[in-house]
Structures are given as structure tokens and as C-alpha cells.
Scaffold this motif. Structure first.
Motif, PDB file in Angstrom:
ATOM      1  N   MET A   1       0.843  -1.170   0.000  1.00  0.00           N
ATOM      2  CA  MET A   1       0.000   0.000   0.000  1.00  0.00           C
ATOM      3  C   MET A   1       0.892   1.238   0.000  1.00  0.00           C
ATOM      4  SD  MET A   1      -2.861   0.999   2.851  1.00  0.00           S
ATOM      5  CE  MET A   1      -4.472   0.793   2.179  1.00  0.00           C
ATOM      6  N   GLU A   2       0.589   2.196  -0.838  1.00  0.00           N
ATOM      7  CA  GLU A   2       1.395   3.410  -0.914  1.00  0.00           C
ATOM      8  C   GLU A   2       1.115   4.317   0.281  1.00  0.00           C
ATOM      9  OE1 GLU A   2      -1.037   6.467  -3.637  1.00  0.00           O
ATOM     10  OE2 GLU A   2      -0.463   4.624  -4.657  1.00  0.00           O
ATOM     11  N   THR A   3       2.040   5.240   0.555  1.00  0.00           N
ATOM     12  CA  THR A   3       1.879   6.162   1.665  1.00  0.00           C
ATOM     13  C   THR A   3       0.740   7.124   1.366  1.00  0.00           C
ATOM     14  OG1 THR A   3       4.245   6.017   2.110  1.00  0.00           O
ATOM     15  CG2 THR A   3       3.064   7.852   3.095  1.00  0.00           C
ATOM     16  N   LEU A   4      -0.157   7.270   2.326  1.00  0.00           N
ATOM     17  CA  LEU A   4      -1.304   8.146   2.170  1.00  0.00           C
ATOM     18  C   LEU A   4      -1.113   9.429   2.969  1.00  0.00           C
ATOM     19  CD1 LEU A   4      -4.170   5.527   2.667  1.00  0.00           C
ATOM     20  CD2 LEU A   4      -3.296   6.406   0.516  1.00  0.00           C
ATOM     21  N   THR A   5      -1.817  10.472   2.564  1.00  0.00           N
ATOM     22  CA  THR A   5      -1.846  11.701   3.346  1.00  0.00           C
ATOM     23  C   THR A   5      -3.280  11.932   3.801  1.00  0.00           C
ATOM     24  OG1 THR A   5      -2.175  13.039   1.362  1.00  0.00           O
ATOM     25  CG2 THR A   5       0.084  12.771   2.132  1.00  0.00           C
ATOM     26  N   CYS A   6      -3.427  12.542   4.953  1.00  0.00           N
ATOM     27  CA  CYS A   6      -4.741  12.802   5.518  1.00  0.00           C
ATOM     28  C   CYS A   6      -5.464  13.838   4.657  1.00  0.00           C
ATOM     29  CB  CYS A   6      -4.606  13.320   6.951  1.00  0.00           C
ATOM     30  SG  CYS A   6      -6.181  13.766   7.718  1.00  0.00           S
ATOM     31  N   PRO A   7      -6.693  13.563   4.249  1.00  0.00           N
ATOM     32  CA  PRO A   7      -7.415  14.518   3.425  1.00  0.00           C
ATOM     33  C   PRO A   7      -7.810  15.786   4.185  1.00  0.00           C
ATOM     34  CG  PRO A   7      -8.795  12.626   3.910  1.00  0.00           C
ATOM     35  CD  PRO A   7      -7.433  12.327   4.446  1.00  0.00           C
ATOM     36  N   ARG A   8      -7.791  15.729   5.499  1.00  0.00           N
ATOM     37  CA  ARG A   8      -8.188  16.888   6.298  1.00  0.00           C
ATOM     38  C   ARG A   8      -7.027  17.827   6.591  1.00  0.00           C
ATOM     39  NH1 ARG A   8     -11.340  16.829  12.046  1.00  0.00           N
ATOM     40  NH2 ARG A   8     -11.458  19.071  12.276  1.00  0.00           N
ATOM     41  N   CYS A   9      -5.880  17.262   7.024  1.00  0.00           N
ATOM     42  CA  CYS A   9      -4.759  18.122   7.433  1.00  0.00           C
ATOM     43  C   CYS A   9      -3.526  17.976   6.545  1.00  0.00           C
ATOM     44  CB  CYS A   9      -4.390  17.858   8.888  1.00  0.00           C
ATOM     45  SG  CYS A   9      -3.684  16.224   9.200  1.00  0.00           S
ATOM     46  N   GLY A  10      -3.477  16.969   5.693  1.00  0.00           N
ATOM     47  CA  GLY A  10      -2.350  16.774   4.798  1.00  0.00           C
ATOM     48  C   GLY A  10      -1.154  16.065   5.405  1.00  0.00           C
ATOM     49  N   ALA A  11      -1.260  15.634   6.672  1.00  0.00           N
ATOM     50  CA  ALA A  11      -0.153  14.933   7.333  1.00  0.00           C
ATOM     51  C   ALA A  11       0.004  13.535   6.732  1.00  0.00           C
ATOM     52  CB  ALA A  11      -0.409  14.822   8.826  1.00  0.00           C
ATOM     53  N   GLU A  12       1.224  13.024   6.776  1.00  0.00           N
ATOM     54  CA  GLU A  12       1.482  11.667   6.290  1.00  0.00           C
ATOM     55  C   GLU A  12       0.915  10.659   7.277  1.00  0.00           C
ATOM     56  OE1 GLU A  12       5.335   8.936   5.470  1.00  0.00           O
ATOM     57  OE2 GLU A  12       5.374  10.943   4.604  1.00  0.00           O
ATOM     58  N   MET A  13       0.141   9.712   6.771  1.00  0.00           N
ATOM     59  CA  MET A  13      -0.496   8.699   7.610  1.00  0.00           C
ATOM     60  C   MET A  13       0.537   7.717   8.155  1.00  0.00           C
ATOM     61  SD  MET A  13      -3.753   9.179   7.554  1.00  0.00           S
ATOM     62  CE  MET A  13      -5.254   9.196   6.644  1.00  0.00           C
ATOM     63  N   VAL A  14       0.277   7.210   9.354  1.00  0.00           N
ATOM     64  CA  VAL A  14       1.099   6.180   9.987  1.00  0.00           C
ATOM     65  C   VAL A  14       0.433   4.841   9.689  1.00  0.00           C
ATOM     66  CG1 VAL A  14       1.987   5.308  12.167  1.00  0.00           C
ATOM     67  CG2 VAL A  14       1.780   7.771  11.804  1.00  0.00           C
ATOM     68  N   THR A  15       1.189   3.884   9.168  1.00  0.00           N
ATOM     69  CA  THR A  15       0.633   2.592   8.781  1.00  0.00           C
ATOM     70  C   THR A  15       0.862   1.569   9.884  1.00  0.00           C
ATOM     71  OG1 THR A  15       1.031   3.088   6.469  1.00  0.00           O
ATOM     72  CG2 THR A  15       0.681   0.796   7.018  1.00  0.00           C
ATOM     73  N   HIS A  16      -0.209   0.853  10.243  1.00  0.00           N
ATOM     74  CA  HIS A  16      -0.160  -0.232  11.221  1.00  0.00           C
ATOM     75  C   HIS A  16      -0.512  -1.522  10.488  1.00  0.00           C
ATOM     76  CE1 HIS A  16      -0.112   2.549  14.652  1.00  0.00           C
ATOM     77  NE2 HIS A  16      -1.013   3.252  13.976  1.00  0.00           N
ATOM     78  N   THR A  17       0.210  -2.587  10.797  1.00  0.00           N
ATOM     79  CA  THR A  17      -0.088  -3.889  10.206  1.00  0.00           C
ATOM     80  C   THR A  17      -1.049  -4.628  11.112  1.00  0.00           C
ATOM     81  OG1 THR A  17       2.077  -3.977   9.185  1.00  0.00           O
ATOM     82  CG2 THR A  17       0.913  -6.054   9.401  1.00  0.00           C
ATOM     83  N   LEU A  18      -2.113  -5.143  10.529  1.00  0.00           N
ATOM     84  CA  LEU A  18      -3.095  -5.944  11.258  1.00  0.00           C
ATOM     85  C   LEU A  18      -2.710  -7.404  11.128  1.00  0.00           C
ATOM     86  CD1 LEU A  18      -6.383  -4.417   9.826  1.00  0.00           C
ATOM     87  CD2 LEU A  18      -5.287  -3.840  11.969  1.00  0.00           C
ATOM     88  N   SER A  19      -2.629  -8.098  12.236  1.00  0.00           N
ATOM     89  CA  SER A  19      -2.381  -9.539  12.206  1.00  0.00           C
ATOM     90  C   SER A  19      -3.482 -10.215  12.980  1.00  0.00           C
ATOM     91  CB  SER A  19      -1.038  -9.871  12.835  1.00  0.00           C
ATOM     92  OG  SER A  19       0.004  -9.567  11.969  1.00  0.00           O
TER      93      SER A  19
END
Length: 90
Positions: A1-19
Motif C-alpha cells: 500500500m502506498e503512503t497516504l496523506t490525511c485529506p483533512r490536514c495533509g499529514a502523512e499517515m502512519v501505517t499499522h499492520t493488522l495480524s
């Protein structure tokens, strides 16, 4: 999954892996608390993992202790999670 930015504030999203027993997925979270984003396929796995967590998280109660004059208050601890999804963002 590519790095996303928050549509509200533009900050780079932090990715968590679900196991879970159902496999792995990813959840992207805004560091400023504006929301979480995930792929549609990961949503199904997240719902199943949450249901499984509740199915196996029965009420774990201890017997009430006998109250005596020399007792002290128990130490303040972190409350237990109300849902499996809360355990993802510690």
C-alpha cells in the motif's frame, strides 16, 4: 500500500499492520487523530478479528477479597481494552 496523506490536514499517515487468524492487512492512521483508512478487503478482516476477540474475551472476574483494616488501595493501572481494535493503537 502506498503512503497516504490525511485529506483533512495533509499529514502523512502512519501505517499499522493488522495480524489476526484471518491473515494480515494494513490500516493507515492520521497522526493528528483525524481518522483511519483501510482497503475494503482489510475491513472485512478487521470486522472478523473484532468479532473473534469479543467471542473469546469473556468476563474475567476475581473473587472479592475479604476487607481488613490493613488493606491499601490497589495501584492504578491501565484500563483493559474494550475492543480488539483498541489494542492496535497503543
Amino acid at each position: 500500500m502506498e503512503t497516504l496523506t490525511c485529506p483533512r490536514c495533509g499529514a502523512e499517515m502512519v501505517t499499522h499492520t493488522l495480524s489476526s487468524s484471518l491473515g494480515e492487512g494494513e490500516v493507515s492512521q492520521c497522526p493528528d487523530g483525524h481518522g483511519v483508512f483501510l482497503a475494503r478487503a482489510d475491513l472485512g478482516a478487521l470486522i472478523e478479528a473484532e468479532s473473534d476477540w469479543h467471542r473469546h474475551a469473556g468476563q474475567h472476574t476475581a473473587p472479592m477479597p475479604r476487607i481488613t483494616a490493613d488493606m491499601t488501595a490497589p495501584p492504578v493501572g491501565k484500563p483493559s481494552p474494550r475492543a480488539w481494535v483498541e489494542t492496535l493503537f497503543d
